[in-house]
Design an enzyme around this catalytic site. Structure first.
Site, PDB file in Angstrom:
ATOM      1  N   ASP A 191       1.463   0.263   0.681  1.00  0.00           N
ATOM      2  CA  ASP A 191       2.211   0.615   2.117  1.00  0.00           C
ATOM      3  C   ASP A 191       3.140   1.423   1.634  1.00  0.00           C
ATOM      4  O   ASP A 191       4.080   2.374   1.977  1.00  0.00           O
ATOM      5  CB  ASP A 191       2.886  -0.119   2.959  1.00  0.00           C
ATOM      6  CG  ASP A 191       0.800  -0.215   3.609  1.00  0.00           C
ATOM      7  OD1 ASP A 191       0.370   0.556   3.526  1.00  0.00           O
ATOM      8  OD2 ASP A 191       0.766  -1.928   4.548  1.00  0.00           O
TER       9      ASP A 191
ATOM     10  N   LYS B  54      -4.142  -9.433   6.575  1.00  0.00           N
ATOM     11  CA  LYS B  54      -3.558  -8.925   5.445  1.00  0.00           C
ATOM     12  C   LYS B  54      -2.328 -10.224   4.225  1.00  0.00           C
ATOM     13  O   LYS B  54      -2.200 -10.112   3.348  1.00  0.00           O
ATOM     14  CB  LYS B  54      -2.132  -8.174   5.798  1.00  0.00           C
ATOM     15  CG  LYS B  54      -2.763  -6.981   6.108  1.00  0.00           C
ATOM     16  CD  LYS B  54      -0.939  -5.656   6.096  1.00  0.00           C
ATOM     17  CE  LYS B  54      -1.841  -4.985   6.343  1.00  0.00           C
ATOM     18  NZ  LYS B  54      -0.563  -3.640   6.343  1.00  0.00           N
TER      19      LYS B  54
END
Ligand code: ATR
Length: 273
Positions: A103, A67
């Protein structure tokens, strides 16, 4: 529309629920495409991503441990991903990577749908944990109007690092004060893995937390964690962790397939199985 290829890259990746979610939506909307779990070891990240570009992928999700590293391979990273410090969604256009992070959207969207009249702005929000998930959730809470966030983490330095990125809104408290800081809060979220099946329990006393506060947990195995059971016992609204996973997938799917899908009870059941 021609056949659309998408997937999720990570290492390990076999546990990922994302293929179930995206392939469900591909079928639901009668689209031509597929979504695969793709294992790419850290040392092969560039070669692995180049292969996806060569194979004509529309894009991919990014999970642990890529990520942060994926930033370097992106031609552009949007403000949301920069603020969170992680990219979880990539769109490939003209052979270039464009990074974002869904997210924060997934977290807030789920809470707003599940909790009636949830209050992020008039009373403090308490966040337990200061890892990657916490950074996304704090970004989401601030976007949703939070004026004060009390962040507590076992390792206080990590909480201080996160707070320094969001000055004036995030206040740090010691981990052993986690029960006391609930006094007067409107919202509480656990972003640690504590309470997950096989992990240590989350020990916290909710007696100071107002009865009209909302409590959320990102752990979804078990679906009703001890924290949520305790919160509900005190009459509070609870939000389980599965919805964040489902809702973060929606804007990613839209970017690749051109349709914004929704979350059905059937999909939720499939993912929980
Ligand atoms: P994620 O990206 O899923 O948030 P992470 O970055 O590894 O995962 O963060 C895990 C979080 O759980 C951290 O806040 C961690 O606290 P530390 O920063 O002190 O490591 C927290 N955590 C993990 N095990 C814990 C434990 N036994 N007690 C308290 N907090 C714990």
């Amino acid at each position: 529309m021609s056949f659309v290829k998408a997937g999720v890259i990570g290492h390990p990746i076999h546990h990922s629920k994302s293929p179930i979610i995206h392939n469900h939506w591909i079928a639901e909307h009668g689209l031509e495409g597929d979504y695969k779990a793709i294992d790419i070891a850290p040392e092969n990240l560039k070669a692995g991503v180049d292969a996806l570009i060569a194979e004509g992928y529309a894009g991919f999700n990014v999970t642990i441990p890529h990520k942060q590293e994926i930033f370097k391979l992106c031609a552009e990273v949007d403000e949301t991903a920069k603020a969170i410090g992680a990219v979880n969604t990539v769109v490939i256009r003209d052979g270039k990577l464009f990074g974002t992070n869904t997210d924060a959207f997934g977290f807030i969207e789920n809470v707003k749908r599940e909790a009636f009249g949830v209050d992020f702005s008039h009373r403090p929000c308490v966040v337990l944990g200061a890892g990657g998930a916490a950074r996304a959730i704090i970004h989401g809470l601030i976007e949703a109007g939070a004026q004060k966030i009390i962040l507590t983490n076992r390792t206080i330095e990590k909480a201080q690092d996160v707070a320094s990125l969001n000055n004036n809104i995030v206040e740090v408290a010691a981990w052993d004060k986690r029960s006391e800081i609930l006094d007067g809060a409107g919202f509480l979220v656990n972003t640690t893995a504590l309470g997950m099946t096989g992990k240590e329990p989350l020990t916290i006393d909710l007696s100071a937390l107002p009865a009209d506060a909302t409590v959320s947990d990102i752990v979804y195995a078990p679906l009703t964690t001890e924290l949520l059971a305790q919160a509900r016992h005190g009459g509070r609204q609870i939000v389980t962790g599965i919805g964040m996973l489902l809702h973060q997938a929606r804007p990613a799917f839209e970017k690749w397939f051109g349709v914004l899908p929704d979350v059905s009870a059937e999909l939720e059941q499939k993912v929980l199985r």
